[in-house]
Design a protein around this motif. Sequence first.
Motif, PDB file in Angstrom:
ATOM      1  N   ALA A  73      22.353 -46.705  43.336  1.00 38.64           N
ATOM      2  CA  ALA A  73      21.409 -45.583  43.310  1.00 38.64           C
ATOM      3  C   ALA A  73      22.036 -44.340  43.957  1.00 38.64           C
ATOM      4  O   ALA A  73      21.890 -43.220  43.459  1.00 38.64           O
ATOM      5  CB  ALA A  73      20.113 -45.977  44.018  1.00 38.64           C
ATOM      6  N   ARG A  74      22.758 -44.560  45.054  1.00 39.59           N
ATOM      7  CA  ARG A  74      23.427 -43.420  45.720  1.00 39.59           C
ATOM      8  C   ARG A  74      24.476 -42.807  44.796  1.00 39.59           C
ATOM      9  O   ARG A  74      24.653 -41.596  44.749  1.00 39.59           O
ATOM     10  CB  ARG A  74      24.084 -43.887  47.019  1.00 39.59           C
ATOM     11  CG  ARG A  74      23.064 -44.241  48.080  1.00 39.59           C
ATOM     12  CD  ARG A  74      23.637 -44.096  49.489  1.00 39.59           C
ATOM     13  NE  ARG A  74      22.616 -44.453  50.438  1.00 39.59           N
ATOM     14  CZ  ARG A  74      22.579 -45.598  51.122  1.00 39.59           C
ATOM     15  NH1 ARG A  74      23.546 -46.473  50.975  1.00 39.59           N
ATOM     16  NH2 ARG A  74      21.594 -45.852  51.958  1.00 39.59           N
ATOM     17  N   GLU A  75      25.161 -43.689  44.075  1.00 42.33           N
ATOM     18  CA  GLU A  75      26.245 -43.259  43.174  1.00 42.33           C
ATOM     19  C   GLU A  75      25.687 -42.523  41.947  1.00 42.33           C
ATOM     20  O   GLU A  75      26.272 -41.559  41.465  1.00 42.33           O
ATOM     21  CB  GLU A  75      26.901 -44.550  42.715  1.00 42.33           C
ATOM     22  CG  GLU A  75      28.336 -44.491  42.284  1.00 42.33           C
ATOM     23  CD  GLU A  75      28.737 -45.926  41.889  1.00 42.33           C
ATOM     24  OE1 GLU A  75      28.799 -46.792  42.791  1.00 42.33           O
ATOM     25  OE2 GLU A  75      28.938 -46.158  40.675  1.00 42.33           O
ATOM     26  N   LEU A  76      24.527 -42.976  41.452  1.00 39.98           N
ATOM     27  CA  LEU A  76      24.026 -42.472  40.155  1.00 39.98           C
ATOM     28  C   LEU A  76      22.980 -41.366  40.265  1.00 39.98           C
ATOM     29  O   LEU A  76      22.674 -40.721  39.271  1.00 39.98           O
ATOM     30  CB  LEU A  76      23.416 -43.631  39.342  1.00 39.98           C
ATOM     31  CG  LEU A  76      24.338 -44.771  38.901  1.00 39.98           C
ATOM     32  CD1 LEU A  76      23.562 -45.804  38.087  1.00 39.98           C
ATOM     33  CD2 LEU A  76      25.508 -44.245  38.069  1.00 39.98           C
ATOM     34  N   LYS A  77      22.461 -41.171  41.474  1.00 39.00           N
ATOM     35  CA  LYS A  77      21.263 -40.309  41.552  1.00 39.00           C
ATOM     36  C   LYS A  77      21.501 -38.860  41.100  1.00 39.00           C
ATOM     37  O   LYS A  77      20.562 -38.203  40.655  1.00 39.00           O
ATOM     38  CB  LYS A  77      20.604 -40.376  42.923  1.00 39.00           C
ATOM     39  CG  LYS A  77      21.307 -39.675  44.048  1.00 39.00           C
ATOM     40  CD  LYS A  77      20.457 -39.797  45.288  1.00 39.00           C
ATOM     41  CE  LYS A  77      21.049 -39.347  46.553  1.00 39.00           C
ATOM     42  NZ  LYS A  77      22.036 -38.318  46.640  1.00 39.00           N
ATOM     43  N   ASP A  78      22.747 -38.392  41.182  1.00 37.44           N
ATOM     44  CA  ASP A  78      22.996 -37.019  40.744  1.00 37.44           C
ATOM     45  C   ASP A  78      23.625 -36.938  39.346  1.00 37.44           C
ATOM     46  O   ASP A  78      24.052 -35.870  38.902  1.00 37.44           O
ATOM     47  CB  ASP A  78      23.883 -36.294  41.774  1.00 37.44           C
ATOM     48  CG  ASP A  78      23.191 -36.219  43.124  1.00 37.44           C
ATOM     49  OD1 ASP A  78      21.959 -35.967  43.137  1.00 37.44           O
ATOM     50  OD2 ASP A  78      23.852 -36.448  44.153  1.00 37.44           O
ATOM     51  N   LYS A  79      23.688 -38.056  38.669  1.00 38.24           N
ATOM     52  CA  LYS A  79      24.259 -38.044  37.308  1.00 38.24           C
ATOM     53  C   LYS A  79      23.272 -37.396  36.329  1.00 38.24           C
ATOM     54  O   LYS A  79      22.054 -37.394  36.557  1.00 38.24           O
ATOM     55  CB  LYS A  79      24.537 -39.472  36.819  1.00 38.24           C
ATOM     56  CG  LYS A  79      25.547 -40.226  37.646  1.00 38.24           C
ATOM     57  CD  LYS A  79      26.970 -39.977  37.176  1.00 38.24           C
ATOM     58  CE  LYS A  79      27.961 -40.765  37.995  1.00 38.24           C
ATOM     59  NZ  LYS A  79      29.183 -40.063  38.313  1.00 38.24           N
TER      60      LYS A  79
END
Length: 256
Positions: A207-213
């Motif tokens: 979630a931390r990795e994808l939240k700004d995608k």
Amino acid sequence: MLPPKSHPRYHSLMTREKLVEGVKMGVTAIQGLIAHGRGEAFDYILGEKSRNFALKAEKAAVAMMLLANHPVISVNGNAAILSGKEIAELSKIVNAKVEVNVFHFSRERVQKIKKYLDQFGIEVLAACDAELKGLESARRIVDSRGILIADVVLVPLEDGDRCEILKKHKKKVIAIDLNPLSRTSLMADITIVDNITRAIPNMIKFARELKDKSKEELEKIVSEYDNKKILAEAIISIREYLTERVNEVLGLGESN
Ligand code: PTJ
């Protein structure tokens, strides 16, 4: 008496202790201990680690939750005790509602689970003011601000009767279930065959990795995901694990 730290299965035994405490607090259903035992048996033959098929499902699940308009994490008595704090953290990152929903229902027990989860600083839905039509078990009793209007529902440790109805209500279902053969596992849109105690921390990382995608990038992750393939990989991996153990017993191969 608590198990000694030197015990080879210390973590597993401590998890059991947590659930026993949960039962004493009235949060976990006594049947939850049996359900945990079934989960432990599957975890054992999965090698007690997050395998590749689980990580792929966890990533796609997070992408699906980030894309959702109204994602909800459904929490029962086992999930609350095993992963309450982490569920709260995940819900904040993916902006999901957390709702108490149980199979062994009493209003008193629902309130006990809510109170237990309140300590993690999130709003916990537990109004029990609506019903999911078509379902006979107590899991039909939901919150009108949560599961009733959700488009994506994360259901850890489900008992099998609800997934179908959630789907009939046009909701996407993400299951966490160590048994890849369960009805819930077979019916969910995304099945995470992993222990909830590893699955939710992995999902927090994704979630931390994808939240700004971008929306397009998240949609690509979801559209490339194939749940049938993932379930097959999980079942094959159990077969391979057991074959390795057979070879080990016969002295034919390496142990890991
Ligand atoms: O709190 P309630 O009243 O909602 O009751 C919760 C339980 C878990 C008792 C209820 O949902 C139930 O009876 O579930 P089942 O039918 O036993 O199914 C639970 C599924 O979760 C089984 O397929 C288990 O293999 C799986 N499971 C058990 N422990 C874990 C797990 N999956 C992931 N992580 C675990 N730690």
